[in-house]
Write a protein that holds these residues in place. Structure first.
Motif, PDB file in Angstrom:
ATOM      1  N   LEU A  27     -30.174   7.889  25.505  1.00  0.00           N
ATOM      2  CA  LEU A  27     -28.827   7.323  25.389  1.00  0.00           C
ATOM      3  C   LEU A  27     -28.776   6.213  24.349  1.00  0.00           C
ATOM      4  CD1 LEU A  27     -25.929   6.539  26.336  1.00  0.00           C
ATOM      5  CD2 LEU A  27     -27.019   5.174  28.119  1.00  0.00           C
ATOM      6  N   TYR A  28     -29.664   5.230  24.475  1.00  0.00           N
ATOM      7  CA  TYR A  28     -29.608   4.078  23.580  1.00  0.00           C
ATOM      8  C   TYR A  28     -30.013   4.449  22.155  1.00  0.00           C
ATOM      9  CZ  TYR A  28     -28.829   1.016  27.561  1.00  0.00           C
ATOM     10  OH  TYR A  28     -28.293   0.404  28.661  1.00  0.00           O
ATOM     11  N   THR A  29     -30.921   5.419  22.011  1.00  0.00           N
ATOM     12  CA  THR A  29     -31.255   5.884  20.667  1.00  0.00           C
ATOM     13  C   THR A  29     -30.049   6.557  20.024  1.00  0.00           C
ATOM     14  OG1 THR A  29     -33.552   6.243  21.361  1.00  0.00           O
ATOM     15  CG2 THR A  29     -32.848   7.290  19.314  1.00  0.00           C
ATOM     16  N   GLY A  30     -29.340   7.380  20.794  1.00  0.00           N
ATOM     17  CA  GLY A  30     -28.136   8.025  20.273  1.00  0.00           C
ATOM     18  C   GLY A  30     -27.064   7.024  19.900  1.00  0.00           C
ATOM     19  N   LEU A  31     -26.856   6.005  20.745  1.00  0.00           N
ATOM     20  CA  LEU A  31     -25.860   4.977  20.432  1.00  0.00           C
ATOM     21  C   LEU A  31     -26.239   4.206  19.173  1.00  0.00           C
ATOM     22  CD1 LEU A  31     -25.026   3.492  23.960  1.00  0.00           C
ATOM     23  CD2 LEU A  31     -23.456   4.700  22.440  1.00  0.00           C
ATOM     24  N   ALA A  32     -27.506   3.832  19.062  1.00  0.00           N
ATOM     25  CA  ALA A  32     -27.935   3.062  17.896  1.00  0.00           C
ATOM     26  C   ALA A  32     -27.783   3.872  16.611  1.00  0.00           C
ATOM     27  CB  ALA A  32     -29.392   2.614  18.071  1.00  0.00           C
ATOM     28  N   LEU A  33     -28.132   5.147  16.648  1.00  0.00           N
ATOM     29  CA  LEU A  33     -27.969   5.991  15.466  1.00  0.00           C
ATOM     30  C   LEU A  33     -26.500   6.093  15.073  1.00  0.00           C
ATOM     31  CD1 LEU A  33     -30.478   8.905  16.189  1.00  0.00           C
ATOM     32  CD2 LEU A  33     -30.562   7.334  14.251  1.00  0.00           C
ATOM     33  N   ARG A  34     -25.637   6.371  16.038  1.00  0.00           N
ATOM     34  CA  ARG A  34     -24.208   6.509  15.751  1.00  0.00           C
ATOM     35  C   ARG A  34     -23.612   5.206  15.239  1.00  0.00           C
ATOM     36  NH1 ARG A  34     -25.516  10.273  19.454  1.00  0.00           N
ATOM     37  NH2 ARG A  34     -24.259  12.196  19.579  1.00  0.00           N
ATOM     38  N   GLU A  35     -24.022   4.078  15.812  1.00  0.00           N
ATOM     39  CA  GLU A  35     -23.464   2.794  15.393  1.00  0.00           C
ATOM     40  C   GLU A  35     -23.931   2.419  13.987  1.00  0.00           C
ATOM     41  OE1 GLU A  35     -23.094   1.032  19.930  1.00  0.00           O
ATOM     42  OE2 GLU A  35     -24.786   0.490  18.662  1.00  0.00           O
ATOM     43  N   ASN A  36     -25.170   2.723  13.651  1.00  0.00           N
ATOM     44  CA  ASN A  36     -25.632   2.482  12.287  1.00  0.00           C
ATOM     45  C   ASN A  36     -24.862   3.332  11.285  1.00  0.00           C
ATOM     46  OD1 ASN A  36     -28.192   0.652  11.804  1.00  0.00           O
ATOM     47  ND2 ASN A  36     -28.482   1.603  13.805  1.00  0.00           N
ATOM     48  N   ILE A  37     -24.590   4.585  11.643  1.00  0.00           N
ATOM     49  CA  ILE A  37     -23.821   5.462  10.755  1.00  0.00           C
ATOM     50  C   ILE A  37     -22.390   4.939  10.621  1.00  0.00           C
ATOM     51  CG2 ILE A  37     -22.865   7.786  10.511  1.00  0.00           C
ATOM     52  CD1 ILE A  37     -25.421   8.849  11.808  1.00  0.00           C
ATOM     53  N   LEU A  38     -21.802   4.459  11.718  1.00  0.00           N
ATOM     54  CA  LEU A  38     -20.452   3.896  11.651  1.00  0.00           C
ATOM     55  C   LEU A  38     -20.410   2.667  10.751  1.00  0.00           C
ATOM     56  CD1 LEU A  38     -19.214   4.222  15.344  1.00  0.00           C
ATOM     57  CD2 LEU A  38     -18.241   5.329  13.344  1.00  0.00           C
ATOM     58  N   ARG A  39     -21.414   1.813  10.825  1.00  0.00           N
ATOM     59  CA  ARG A  39     -21.448   0.620   9.970  1.00  0.00           C
ATOM     60  C   ARG A  39     -21.510   1.009   8.499  1.00  0.00           C
ATOM     61  NH1 ARG A  39     -25.047  -4.397  10.899  1.00  0.00           N
ATOM     62  NH2 ARG A  39     -23.450  -5.149   9.474  1.00  0.00           N
ATOM     63  N   VAL A  40     -22.323   2.014   8.182  1.00  0.00           N
ATOM     64  CA  VAL A  40     -22.415   2.472   6.794  1.00  0.00           C
ATOM     65  C   VAL A  40     -21.058   2.973   6.317  1.00  0.00           C
ATOM     66  CG1 VAL A  40     -23.449   4.201   5.283  1.00  0.00           C
ATOM     67  CG2 VAL A  40     -24.870   3.005   6.943  1.00  0.00           C
ATOM     68  N   ASN A  41     -20.254   3.542   7.238  1.00  0.00           N
ATOM     69  CA  ASN A  41     -18.951   4.099   6.879  1.00  0.00           C
ATOM     70  C   ASN A  41     -17.807   3.102   7.057  1.00  0.00           C
ATOM     71  OD1 ASN A  41     -19.069   7.204   6.246  1.00  0.00           O
ATOM     72  ND2 ASN A  41     -20.590   6.848   7.842  1.00  0.00           N
ATOM     73  N   GLY A  42     -18.123   1.821   7.199  1.00  0.00           N
ATOM     74  CA  GLY A  42     -17.086   0.793   7.152  1.00  0.00           C
ATOM     75  C   GLY A  42     -16.637   0.228   8.477  1.00  0.00           C
ATOM     76  N   SER A  43     -17.314   0.528   9.583  1.00  0.00           N
ATOM     77  CA  SER A  43     -16.904  -0.010  10.872  1.00  0.00           C
ATOM     78  C   SER A  43     -17.315  -1.475  10.993  1.00  0.00           C
ATOM     79  CB  SER A  43     -17.522   0.806  12.012  1.00  0.00           C
ATOM     80  OG  SER A  43     -17.023   0.353  13.261  1.00  0.00           O
ATOM     81  N   ASP A  44     -16.699  -2.174  11.956  1.00  0.00           N
ATOM     82  CA  ASP A  44     -16.919  -3.611  12.117  1.00  0.00           C
ATOM     83  C   ASP A  44     -17.903  -3.937  13.238  1.00  0.00           C
ATOM     84  OD1 ASP A  44     -15.392  -2.837  14.299  1.00  0.00           O
ATOM     85  OD2 ASP A  44     -14.313  -4.741  14.412  1.00  0.00           O
ATOM     86  N   ILE A  45     -18.764  -3.017  13.613  1.00  0.00           N
ATOM     87  CA  ILE A  45     -19.685  -3.242  14.723  1.00  0.00           C
ATOM     88  C   ILE A  45     -20.559  -4.452  14.430  1.00  0.00           C
ATOM     89  CG2 ILE A  45     -21.599  -2.260  16.035  1.00  0.00           C
ATOM     90  CD1 ILE A  45     -20.437   0.465  15.566  1.00  0.00           C
ATOM     91  N   ARG A  46     -20.638  -5.342  15.397  1.00  0.00           N
ATOM     92  CA  ARG A  46     -21.458  -6.531  15.218  1.00  0.00           C
ATOM     93  C   ARG A  46     -22.945  -6.174  15.259  1.00  0.00           C
ATOM     94  NH1 ARG A  46     -18.627 -11.038  19.117  1.00  0.00           N
ATOM     95  NH2 ARG A  46     -16.557 -11.000  18.147  1.00  0.00           N
ATOM     96  N   SER A  47     -23.704  -6.948  14.502  1.00  0.00           N
ATOM     97  CA  SER A  47     -25.139  -6.673  14.415  1.00  0.00           C
ATOM     98  C   SER A  47     -25.824  -6.820  15.775  1.00  0.00           C
ATOM     99  CB  SER A  47     -25.790  -7.616  13.398  1.00  0.00           C
ATOM    100  OG  SER A  47     -25.248  -7.430  12.119  1.00  0.00           O
ATOM    101  N   TRP A  48     -25.375  -7.805  16.578  1.00  0.00           N
ATOM    102  CA  TRP A  48     -26.066  -8.037  17.836  1.00  0.00           C
ATOM    103  C   TRP A  48     -25.984  -6.834  18.761  1.00  0.00           C
ATOM    104  CZ3 TRP A  48     -29.589  -9.298  20.892  1.00  0.00           C
ATOM    105  CH2 TRP A  48     -29.433  -9.237  22.266  1.00  0.00           C
ATOM    106  N   TRP A  49     -24.846  -6.146  18.778  1.00  0.00           N
ATOM    107  CA  TRP A  49     -24.712  -5.031  19.709  1.00  0.00           C
ATOM    108  C   TRP A  49     -25.649  -3.884  19.334  1.00  0.00           C
ATOM    109  CZ3 TRP A  49     -22.818  -6.891  23.751  1.00  0.00           C
ATOM    110  CH2 TRP A  49     -21.808  -7.853  23.709  1.00  0.00           C
ATOM    111  N   ILE A  50     -25.914  -3.740  18.040  1.00  0.00           N
ATOM    112  CA  ILE A  50     -26.911  -2.744  17.638  1.00  0.00           C
ATOM    113  C   ILE A  50     -28.309  -3.223  18.028  1.00  0.00           C
ATOM    114  CG2 ILE A  50     -27.863  -1.455  15.681  1.00  0.00           C
ATOM    115  CD1 ILE A  50     -25.205  -1.694  14.292  1.00  0.00           C
ATOM    116  N   TYR A  51     -28.595  -4.521  17.795  1.00  0.00           N
ATOM    117  CA  TYR A  51     -29.890  -5.058  18.208  1.00  0.00           C
ATOM    118  C   TYR A  51     -30.068  -4.983  19.723  1.00  0.00           C
ATOM    119  CZ  TYR A  51     -30.131  -6.961  13.469  1.00  0.00           C
ATOM    120  OH  TYR A  51     -30.163  -7.098  12.111  1.00  0.00           O
ATOM    121  N   HIS A  52     -28.963  -5.154  20.454  1.00  0.00           N
ATOM    122  CA  HIS A  52     -29.009  -5.024  21.907  1.00  0.00           C
ATOM    123  C   HIS A  52     -29.480  -3.633  22.305  1.00  0.00           C
ATOM    124  CE1 HIS A  52     -27.242  -4.021  25.853  1.00  0.00           C
ATOM    125  NE2 HIS A  52     -27.478  -5.280  26.155  1.00  0.00           N
ATOM    126  N   HIS A  53     -29.003  -2.623  21.614  1.00  0.00           N
ATOM    127  CA  HIS A  53     -29.441  -1.265  21.921  1.00  0.00           C
ATOM    128  C   HIS A  53     -30.885  -1.035  21.493  1.00  0.00           C
ATOM    129  CE1 HIS A  53     -24.967   0.057  22.040  1.00  0.00           C
ATOM    130  NE2 HIS A  53     -25.401  -0.286  23.220  1.00  0.00           N
TER     131      HIS A  53
END
Length: 363
Positions: free
Chosen positions: A180-206
């Motif tokens: 689960l957390y690997t899938g979330l981290a991969l998707r969130e990194n891809i979203l950031r590359v595509n312009g999303s505003d995801i905070r860095s901490w939430w990715i580090y949290h995963h």
């Protein structure tokens, strides 16, 4: 039979001519495609230069407005209005097709580790939005599983397993958490590359959650004797996971409507995502904030209990001590991020109230 043979003889006479014609058509198509690609590349460079120039102008004007405001050289109301207009212009750029001509965020080491040097930035906006929708769908599915999986384990613990959890189902749950957390981290990194505003901490949290799930897989689950005492941390962790599932369901249900409203007002981008403490109205804040703070406090309590269990020698494996430190660290940083977000929101609301009261006085 004779007719078939005659047809083959006619084809044999014309085959050389047809092959030559096909080769000529292939060459013509290649020349046309090369010309088109060359023209498209030239047009793309022109659009890219225009997009970069406009983005630079927006940044320069934002900096100028801040400087003028700090030196009291512009009316604050006018500055707020102009800043809002600039933000709307930037949202138009970022949310439109012109976004593909802006420089994207660099791919981090996490994506390179899993995917290699592959560019995951989509050039078309509809593809980017499909990535975001798939991320939201993934969160919806996992929120239900986050709630049901530990609930089933705790029910079976009481009804079938006589208050003592077997090792295999718990390790199966930890393996699912790692996925689960690997899938979330991969998707969130891809979203950031595509312009999303995801905070860095939430990715580090995963990332931290991934490490904890991986370490937990090597943690030997103790049984009898004194099973209740040895598995107290596991039981509390499952209860915390149930609370996390409830919080995720509430967030997914209530928060997206507010995000859609902000997008319509030009105050957010279509690639932005919602978080647990970003509710936009007071009713949602009153519902979600207590749940979040209770969840973070319970997370810290589970971590402290694991540390005490390890230090007292009840379960002395290093995994218990390591997971306890991770739990406490994530709880503290989550709490700090939540408080920081609420402070920013309260300042923004106070600013809006002051602006509204000034307008009422002038009327």
């Amino acid at each position: 039979m004779a007719d078939s043979k005659a047809a083959l003889e006619d084809s044999a006479k014309n085959v050389e001519e047809e092959v030559g014609r096909v080769v000529e058509l292939a060459k013509e198509l290649q020349d046309s495609a090369s010309s088109f690609m060359s023209k498209s590349s030239s047009d793309e460079q022109t659009l890219r230069h225009s997009a970069l120039s406009l983005d630079s102008s927006i940044r320069r004007l934002c900096s100028l407005l801040r400087s003028l405001l700090s030196h009291n050289l512009i009316d604050p109301k006018l500055a707020d209005k102009l800043q809002e207009e600039l933000e709307r212009a930037r949202c138009i750029m970022v949310d439109g097709d012109a976004a593909s001509f802006l420089p994207g965020k660099t791919q981090g080491g996490f994506l390179r580790m899993f995917l290699g040097p592959i560019n995951v930035r989509a050039s078309r906006k509809d593809v980017q939005l499909k990535v975001k929708e798939e991320y939201n769908s993934y969160r919806d599915r996992t929120a239900l599983l986050f709630l049901l999986f530990p609930s089933i384990l705790l029910i079976l613990r009481s009804w079938i397993w006589d208050g003592c959890l077997p090792a295999f189902p718990v390790q199966l749950y930890q393996a699912w958490l790692l996925f689960l957390y690997t899938g979330l981290a991969l998707r969130e990194n891809i979203l950031r590359v595509n312009g999303s505003d995801i905070r860095s901490w939430w990715i580090y949290h995963h990332y931290c959650a991934m490490v904890m799930a991986l370490v937990s897989l090597t943690w030997e689950i103790k049984g009898q004797p004194d099973c209740a005492q040895k598995q107290r941390g596991v039981q509390l962790f499952l209860q915390w996971a149930m609370m996390q599932g409830v919080a995720m369901l509430l967030q997914n249900r209530y928060q997206r409507q507010r995000l859609y409203t902000r997008i319509a007002l030009g105050k957010a981008k279509r690639m932005d995502v919602v978080w647990g403490e970003t509710a936009g109205v007071d009713g949602q804040l009153l519902l979600l904030c207590p749940i979040l703070f209770i969840l973070q406090g319970f997370e810290a309590y589970v971590g402290l209990l694991l540390l005490r269990t390890a230090l007292n020698g009840v379960v002395s494996e290093w995994q218990v001590f390591f997971c306890g430190i991770l739990f406490v660290t994530m709880a503290v940083v989550n709490f700090a991020n939540t408080v920081q977000t609420l402070i920013v929101k309260s300042r923004f609301k106070a600013k809006m109230k002051r602006s509204k009261s000034k307008q009422d006085l002038r009327i």
